[in-house]
Design an enzyme around this catalytic site. Sequence first.
Site, PDB file in Angstrom:
ATOM      1  N   ASP A  75     -24.655   9.903  79.738  1.00  0.00           N
ATOM      2  CA  ASP A  75     -24.371  10.821  78.844  1.00  0.00           C
ATOM      3  C   ASP A  75     -25.263  11.268  78.114  1.00  0.00           C
ATOM      4  OD1 ASP A  75     -23.131  12.762  77.224  1.00  0.00           O
ATOM      5  OD2 ASP A  75     -21.171  11.689  77.033  1.00  0.00           O
ATOM      6  N   ASP A 107     -25.386  19.118  76.569  1.00  0.00           N
ATOM      7  CA  ASP A 107     -24.658  17.800  76.452  1.00  0.00           C
ATOM      8  C   ASP A 107     -24.011  17.638  77.854  1.00  0.00           C
ATOM      9  OD1 ASP A 107     -23.151  15.501  75.774  1.00  0.00           O
ATOM     10  OD2 ASP A 107     -21.672  16.699  74.487  1.00  0.00           O
ATOM     11  N   HIS A 141     -15.639  20.165  73.697  1.00  0.00           N
ATOM     12  CA  HIS A 141     -15.963  20.570  72.444  1.00  0.00           C
ATOM     13  C   HIS A 141     -16.844  21.857  72.470  1.00  0.00           C
ATOM     14  CE1 HIS A 141     -19.890  18.307  72.667  1.00  0.00           C
ATOM     15  NE2 HIS A 141     -19.065  17.797  73.679  1.00  0.00           N
ATOM     16  N   HIS A 150     -20.366  18.672  67.649  1.00  0.00           N
ATOM     17  CA  HIS A 150     -18.904  18.991  67.855  1.00  0.00           C
ATOM     18  C   HIS A 150     -18.425  20.080  66.990  1.00  0.00           C
ATOM     19  CE1 HIS A 150     -17.663  15.333  70.475  1.00  0.00           C
ATOM     20  NE2 HIS A 150     -18.880  15.226  70.345  1.00  0.00           N
ATOM     21  N   GLU A 170     -15.897  17.996  79.609  1.00  0.00           N
ATOM     22  CA  GLU A 170     -15.936  16.585  79.671  1.00  0.00           C
ATOM     23  C   GLU A 170     -14.755  15.636  79.939  1.00  0.00           C
ATOM     24  OE1 GLU A 170     -17.471  14.030  76.686  1.00  0.00           O
ATOM     25  OE2 GLU A 170     -17.681  15.676  75.277  1.00  0.00           O
ATOM     26  N   GLU A 193     -19.488  15.743  82.777  1.00  0.00           N
ATOM     27  CA  GLU A 193     -19.796  16.576  81.696  1.00  0.00           C
ATOM     28  C   GLU A 193     -20.808  17.725  81.898  1.00  0.00           C
ATOM     29  OE1 GLU A 193     -20.911  15.021  77.875  1.00  0.00           O
ATOM     30  OE2 GLU A 193     -20.091  16.891  76.678  1.00  0.00           O
TER      31      GLU A 193
HETATM   32 MN    MN Z   1     -21.616  14.082  76.254  1.00  0.00          MN
HETATM   33 MN    MN Z   2     -19.741  16.055  74.861  1.00  0.00          MN
END
Ligand code: MN
Ligand code: MN
Length: 291
Positions: free
Chosen positions: A87, A98, A160, A168, A193, A275
């Site tokens: 990640d 992300d 998010h 976030h 995600e 994600e």
């Molecule tokens: Mn992530």
């Molecule tokens: Mn994330």
Amino acid sequence: MAPRPEDLPRWRAAGKISAAARDLGVRACVPGALRREVAETIEAFIRSRGAEPAFPSNLSRNSEAAHYTPSADDGETFREGDLVKVDVGAHLDGAIADTAITTEVGGGRRHDHLRAAAHDAVEAGIGAVRAGVHVDDLSRAIEAAIHRRGLKPISNLTGHTIERYLLHAGKSIPNASGMSDERLEEGEVVAIEPFATNGAGSIRNGPFGNILRFRERPGPGDAAASRWFERFRTLPFTARWIEAGEREGLKRLRRQLQSYPVFVEAGSGLVAQEEHTVLVTATGAEVLTRT
Ligand code: MN
Ligand code: MN
């Protein structure tokens, strides 16, 4: 605030760099590889492309769902069969992407079902995105995709929205239905995600995962803290990124720093995650983190 249209090229570029870093990380997760070296390889790649890591590379394993990054002296290596969530994220002047994928170390197939559930779920979530959509429509699509595989979504981890220098931001995208009354708006950047598990379907807090974040700008008078804040702002960072001789100084800042525990599956189940970061458009989603 959603990105300004004139800044979108930077968000797209951060997405491409993040996707390439994610895929590089997957290739580096081989039996015997040091976890710390895999993280450093990912982060060095991001910097080599003119970006900065938006957060420390998360390399959570097996029933660890998220928020583990290797420490500066981490001597552990990956083993055949480990289920690793790679990640990662890059930012260009605060424009963040992300993205995550789950890999089985050694290339075996014993975790394909879990990995497929996470993949189905992220695609189902992306497929539901468009301006004005109820967030709960995404959550229901994610949850249904995981249930179809006979597995559970992790109900207390969420996607998010993302804003400049804010990983976030205001809205959460639950991985289970019935938890959000919000809608998505055109131009918002959203990380979707899902996490799929064969365990309890929730996480508990485990030990410290080596990830920190400034809650606010430190006061003047602490030169090192000011320098670190200029570098990381309010994005997550890790002591591994700080000169060895200076790391002790972080302890002074305990009250100004948020520290993240590793999220561990509550029933010790295995966890797979996938994600993508997407831009909400009038009629759908532009996925920023595809390769
Ligand atoms: Mn992530
Ligand atoms: Mn994330």
